[in-house]
Design an enzyme around this catalytic site. Structure first.
Site, short mmCIF file in Angstrom:
data_model
loop_
_atom_site.label_atom_id
_atom_site.label_comp_id
_atom_site.label_asym_id
_atom_site.label_seq_id
_atom_site.Cartn_x
_atom_site.Cartn_y
_atom_site.Cartn_z
N ASP A 25 0.88 -1.17 0.00
CA ASP A 25 0.00 0.00 0.00
C ASP A 25 0.91 1.21 0.00
OD1 ASP A 25 -1.64 2.17 0.57
OD2 ASP A 25 -2.84 1.10 2.06
N ASN A 71 3.49 2.71 -10.84
CA ASN A 71 2.26 2.75 -11.63
C ASN A 71 1.01 3.03 -10.79
OD1 ASN A 71 0.37 1.92 -13.96
ND2 ASN A 71 -0.13 0.44 -12.36
N VAL A 112 -15.66 15.54 -14.81
CA VAL A 112 -15.25 16.88 -14.39
C VAL A 112 -14.88 16.90 -12.91
CG1 VAL A 112 -16.03 19.26 -14.03
CG2 VAL A 112 -16.59 18.07 -16.16
N SER A 129 0.60 11.08 -17.06
CA SER A 129 -0.52 11.24 -17.98
C SER A 129 -0.34 12.53 -18.77
CB SER A 129 -1.84 11.30 -17.20
OG SER A 129 -2.90 11.73 -18.04
N TYR A 154 -7.06 15.45 -10.25
CA TYR A 154 -6.13 14.44 -10.77
C TYR A 154 -4.96 15.05 -11.54
CZ TYR A 154 -4.52 10.56 -13.74
OH TYR A 154 -3.76 9.63 -14.41
N THR A 177 -1.79 16.45 -9.83
CA THR A 177 -0.93 15.45 -9.18
C THR A 177 0.05 14.85 -10.18
OG1 THR A 177 -2.39 13.51 -9.47
CG2 THR A 177 -2.76 14.91 -7.53
N LYS A 178 -0.36 14.76 -11.44
CA LYS A 178 0.55 14.24 -12.46
C LYS A 178 1.59 15.29 -12.84
CE LYS A 178 -1.06 10.09 -12.69
NZ LYS A 178 -0.25 8.96 -12.19
N VAL A 220 -6.29 4.54 -21.85
CA VAL A 220 -6.41 3.08 -21.94
C VAL A 220 -7.76 2.62 -21.39
CG1 VAL A 220 -5.50 0.92 -21.00
CG2 VAL A 220 -3.92 2.67 -21.86
#
Length: 245
Positions: free
Chosen positions: A61, A88, A100, A146, A168, A171-172, A201
Protein backbone atom coordinates in the site's frame (compact mmCIF):
# COMPACT_ATOMS: atom_id res chain seq x y z
CA UNK A 1 27.03 -8.12 -11.89
CA UNK A 2 23.64 -9.51 -10.97
CA UNK A 3 22.61 -12.88 -12.32
CA UNK A 4 19.07 -12.02 -13.39
CA UNK A 5 16.97 -8.94 -14.07
CA UNK A 6 14.26 -8.05 -11.60
CA UNK A 7 11.48 -5.46 -11.50
CA UNK A 8 8.84 -4.14 -9.13
CA UNK A 9 5.59 -2.79 -10.58
CA UNK A 10 3.20 -1.04 -8.21
CA UNK A 11 -0.53 -1.33 -8.80
CA UNK A 12 0.18 -4.38 -10.93
CA UNK A 13 -2.87 -6.51 -10.23
CA UNK A 14 -4.89 -5.21 -13.20
CA UNK A 15 -5.03 -2.84 -16.16
CA UNK A 16 -1.88 -1.08 -17.30
CA UNK A 17 0.09 -2.28 -14.28
CA UNK A 18 -0.64 -5.91 -15.07
CA UNK A 19 0.27 -5.35 -18.73
CA UNK A 20 3.56 -3.75 -17.68
CA UNK A 21 4.35 -6.73 -15.46
CA UNK A 22 3.51 -9.10 -18.32
CA UNK A 23 5.62 -7.11 -20.76
CA UNK A 24 8.67 -7.11 -18.51
CA UNK A 25 8.14 -10.78 -17.73
CA UNK A 26 8.08 -11.59 -21.43
CA UNK A 27 11.54 -10.00 -21.67
CA UNK A 28 12.86 -12.31 -18.98
CA UNK A 29 12.47 -10.14 -15.91
CA UNK A 30 11.48 -11.61 -12.59
CA UNK A 31 8.57 -9.37 -11.62
CA UNK A 32 7.30 -8.34 -8.22
CA UNK A 33 3.57 -7.67 -8.45
CA UNK A 34 2.92 -4.83 -6.02
CA UNK A 35 -0.69 -4.46 -4.89
CA UNK A 36 -2.55 -3.86 -1.65
CA UNK A 37 -5.48 -6.26 -2.23
CA UNK A 38 -4.32 -9.76 -1.31
CA UNK A 39 -6.79 -11.70 -3.44
CA UNK A 40 -6.32 -9.59 -6.56
CA UNK A 41 -2.55 -9.62 -6.17
CA UNK A 42 -2.35 -13.38 -5.89
CA UNK A 43 -4.78 -13.84 -8.77
CA UNK A 44 -2.56 -11.64 -10.94
CA UNK A 45 0.55 -13.58 -9.90
CA UNK A 46 -1.19 -16.82 -10.83
CA UNK A 47 -2.20 -15.50 -14.24
CA UNK A 48 1.29 -14.21 -14.94
CA UNK A 49 2.87 -17.51 -13.93
CA UNK A 50 0.43 -19.37 -16.16
CA UNK A 51 1.66 -17.18 -19.01
CA UNK A 52 5.26 -18.12 -18.26
CA UNK A 53 6.28 -15.06 -16.24
CA UNK A 54 8.48 -15.50 -13.17
CA UNK A 55 6.20 -13.43 -10.92
CA UNK A 56 5.83 -13.10 -7.16
CA UNK A 57 3.52 -11.07 -4.96
CA UNK A 58 4.56 -7.97 -3.01
CA UNK A 59 1.95 -6.75 -0.51
CA UNK A 60 2.12 -3.00 -0.96
CA UNK A 61 0.00 0.00 0.00
CA UNK A 62 1.96 3.00 -1.27
CA UNK A 63 0.20 5.34 1.18
CA UNK A 64 1.50 3.52 4.27
CA UNK A 65 5.07 3.84 5.50
CA UNK A 66 4.95 0.47 7.27
CA UNK A 67 3.66 -1.32 4.17
CA UNK A 68 6.35 0.22 1.96
CA UNK A 69 9.08 -0.67 4.47
CA UNK A 70 7.81 -4.25 4.66
CA UNK A 71 7.76 -4.48 0.85
CA UNK A 72 11.37 -3.29 0.68
CA UNK A 73 12.38 -5.92 3.23
CA UNK A 74 10.58 -8.63 1.25
CA UNK A 75 12.39 -7.58 -1.92
CA UNK A 76 15.69 -7.61 -0.07
CA UNK A 77 15.08 -11.21 0.95
CA UNK A 78 13.48 -12.34 -2.31
CA UNK A 79 15.74 -10.79 -4.97
CA UNK A 80 18.42 -8.63 -3.33
CA UNK A 81 18.40 -6.02 -6.10
CA UNK A 82 16.10 -4.25 -8.59
CA UNK A 83 16.86 -3.48 -12.20
CA UNK A 84 13.59 -1.61 -12.70
CA UNK A 85 11.00 0.14 -10.56
CA UNK A 86 7.73 1.12 -12.20
CA UNK A 87 5.63 3.47 -10.07
CA UNK A 88 2.26 2.75 -11.63
CA UNK A 89 -0.15 2.84 -8.67
CA UNK A 90 -2.47 5.83 -8.85
CA UNK A 91 -5.99 7.08 -8.25
CA UNK A 92 -8.12 9.73 -9.95
CA UNK A 93 -10.12 10.96 -6.98
CA UNK A 94 -13.87 11.42 -7.18
CA UNK A 95 -15.12 12.32 -10.64
CA UNK A 96 -18.23 14.34 -11.35
CA UNK A 97 -20.50 13.92 -14.39
CA UNK A 98 -18.42 13.86 -17.56
CA UNK A 99 -15.28 13.23 -15.51
CA UNK A 100 -15.25 16.88 -14.39
CA UNK A 101 -13.36 17.87 -11.25
CA UNK A 102 -14.35 21.47 -10.59
CA UNK A 103 -11.43 23.50 -9.16
CA UNK A 104 -13.88 25.79 -7.35
CA UNK A 105 -15.40 22.88 -5.46
CA UNK A 106 -12.33 20.86 -4.47
CA UNK A 107 -12.34 19.22 -1.06
CA UNK A 108 -8.95 19.72 0.58
CA UNK A 109 -9.00 16.27 2.17
CA UNK A 110 -9.69 14.75 -1.25
CA UNK A 111 -6.69 16.64 -2.65
CA UNK A 112 -4.49 15.24 0.13
CA UNK A 113 -5.69 11.70 -0.58
CA UNK A 114 -4.86 11.83 -4.29
CA UNK A 115 -1.50 13.53 -3.70
CA UNK A 116 -0.67 10.90 -1.07
CA UNK A 117 -1.10 8.10 -3.60
CA UNK A 118 0.02 9.70 -6.86
CA UNK A 119 3.03 11.66 -5.59
CA UNK A 120 3.99 10.82 -2.02
CA UNK A 121 3.50 7.14 -2.72
CA UNK A 122 6.07 7.37 -5.50
CA UNK A 123 8.54 9.08 -3.16
CA UNK A 124 7.94 6.50 -0.42
CA UNK A 125 8.48 3.52 -2.68
CA UNK A 126 11.38 4.96 -4.67
CA UNK A 127 13.36 5.97 -1.60
CA UNK A 128 12.66 2.67 0.15
CA UNK A 129 14.03 0.56 -2.70
CA UNK A 130 16.90 2.83 -3.78
CA UNK A 131 19.51 0.57 -2.14
CA UNK A 132 18.18 -2.32 -4.23
CA UNK A 133 18.24 -0.25 -7.43
CA UNK A 134 21.79 0.90 -6.77
CA UNK A 135 22.98 -2.72 -6.72
CA UNK A 136 21.85 -3.22 -10.33
CA UNK A 137 24.20 -2.46 -13.23
CA UNK A 138 21.68 -0.33 -15.19
CA UNK A 139 18.82 0.61 -12.84
CA UNK A 140 15.70 2.26 -14.25
CA UNK A 141 12.80 4.09 -12.61
CA UNK A 142 9.64 4.85 -14.58
CA UNK A 143 6.85 6.97 -13.14
CA UNK A 144 3.53 6.44 -14.90
CA UNK A 145 2.13 9.88 -15.60
CA UNK A 146 -0.52 11.24 -17.98
CA UNK A 147 -0.81 13.76 -20.78
CA UNK A 148 -3.17 15.75 -18.54
CA UNK A 149 -0.15 16.42 -16.34
CA UNK A 150 1.45 18.49 -19.12
CA UNK A 151 1.12 22.13 -18.03
CA UNK A 152 1.95 23.17 -21.60
CA UNK A 153 -0.99 21.23 -22.98
CA UNK A 154 -3.29 22.18 -20.09
CA UNK A 155 -2.66 25.86 -20.85
CA UNK A 156 -3.17 25.49 -24.62
CA UNK A 157 -6.84 26.02 -25.60
CA UNK A 158 -6.20 24.21 -28.87
CA UNK A 159 -5.24 20.95 -27.13
CA UNK A 160 -8.18 18.74 -26.20
CA UNK A 161 -7.44 16.98 -22.91
CA UNK A 162 -11.06 16.14 -22.25
CA UNK A 163 -12.80 17.30 -19.09
CA UNK A 164 -11.31 19.63 -16.49
CA UNK A 165 -9.67 17.36 -13.90
CA UNK A 166 -8.55 19.82 -11.26
CA UNK A 167 -7.90 17.10 -8.69
CA UNK A 168 -6.13 14.44 -10.77
CA UNK A 169 -4.23 16.45 -13.39
CA UNK A 170 -2.13 18.59 -10.99
CA UNK A 171 -0.93 15.45 -9.18
CA UNK A 172 0.55 14.24 -12.46
CA UNK A 173 2.21 17.63 -12.97
CA UNK A 174 3.68 17.26 -9.50
CA UNK A 175 4.78 13.71 -10.34
CA UNK A 176 6.51 14.97 -13.48
CA UNK A 177 8.35 17.61 -11.44
CA UNK A 178 9.55 15.11 -8.84
CA UNK A 179 10.68 12.83 -11.68
CA UNK A 180 12.96 15.61 -12.92
CA UNK A 181 14.36 16.12 -9.43
CA UNK A 182 15.30 12.45 -9.11
CA UNK A 183 16.86 12.53 -12.57
CA UNK A 184 18.90 15.63 -11.69
CA UNK A 185 20.11 14.01 -8.48
CA UNK A 186 21.30 10.88 -10.29
CA UNK A 187 22.57 12.56 -13.45
CA UNK A 188 25.97 11.20 -14.40
CA UNK A 189 25.18 7.80 -12.90
CA UNK A 190 23.69 4.66 -14.45
CA UNK A 191 20.31 5.26 -12.74
CA UNK A 192 17.84 6.71 -15.26
CA UNK A 193 14.50 8.19 -14.16
CA UNK A 194 11.71 9.06 -16.60
CA UNK A 195 7.96 9.67 -16.76
CA UNK A 196 5.69 7.83 -19.18
CA UNK A 197 2.28 8.63 -20.64
CA UNK A 198 0.43 5.43 -21.63
CA UNK A 199 -2.48 7.29 -23.25
CA UNK A 200 -6.19 6.80 -22.64
CA UNK A 201 -6.41 3.08 -21.94
CA UNK A 202 -9.62 1.10 -21.59
CA UNK A 203 -9.40 -0.19 -18.03
CA UNK A 204 -11.13 -0.09 -14.66
CA UNK A 205 -9.34 3.19 -13.99
CA UNK A 206 -11.02 4.92 -16.95
CA UNK A 207 -14.32 3.10 -16.76
CA UNK A 208 -13.23 1.36 -19.99
CA UNK A 209 -13.69 4.61 -21.93
CA UNK A 210 -10.26 4.59 -23.55
CA UNK A 211 -9.51 3.52 -27.09
CA UNK A 212 -6.18 1.86 -26.26
CA UNK A 213 -5.51 -1.58 -24.81
CA UNK A 214 -3.51 -2.01 -21.61
CA UNK A 215 -0.79 -3.66 -23.70
CA UNK A 216 -0.58 -0.61 -25.97
CA UNK A 217 -0.37 1.68 -22.96
CA UNK A 218 2.26 -0.47 -21.30
CA UNK A 219 4.62 -0.46 -24.29
CA UNK A 220 6.22 2.95 -23.64
CA UNK A 221 6.65 2.08 -19.96
CA UNK A 222 8.35 -1.22 -20.73
CA UNK A 223 10.64 0.55 -23.21
CA UNK A 224 11.72 3.13 -20.62
CA UNK A 225 12.17 0.45 -17.95
CA UNK A 226 14.59 -1.40 -20.21
CA UNK A 227 16.59 1.49 -21.67
CA UNK A 228 20.15 0.65 -22.67
CA UNK A 229 23.18 2.42 -21.26
CA UNK A 230 23.28 6.05 -22.30
CA UNK A 231 19.49 6.34 -22.58
CA UNK A 232 17.58 9.51 -21.71
CA UNK A 233 16.81 10.59 -18.16
CA UNK A 234 14.55 13.27 -16.76
CA UNK A 235 12.17 13.03 -19.73
CA UNK A 236 8.43 12.71 -20.27
CA UNK A 237 7.52 10.33 -23.09
CA UNK A 238 4.59 8.71 -24.84
CA UNK A 239 4.67 6.26 -27.74
CA UNK A 240 5.26 9.10 -30.23
CA UNK A 241 8.20 10.64 -28.43
CA UNK A 242 8.64 13.54 -26.00
CA UNK A 243 5.64 15.05 -24.26
CA UNK A 244 5.95 18.76 -23.36
CA UNK A 245 6.11 19.66 -19.71
Amino acid sequence: MTESRTALVTGANKGIGYAIAAGLGALGYRVGVGARDDARREAAVGQLRAAGVDAFGVPLDVTRDDSVAAAAELLEREVGHLDALVNNAGISGELGPGWVQDPTALDVDAVRTVVDTNVLGVVRVTNAVLPLLQRAPLPRVVNVSSRVGSVTWQADPDVDLGAVMALYAPTKSYLNAITVQYARHFRGTDLLVNAACPGLVASDFTGFRGSRTPEQGAAVVVRLATLPAGGPTGGFFDESGTVPW
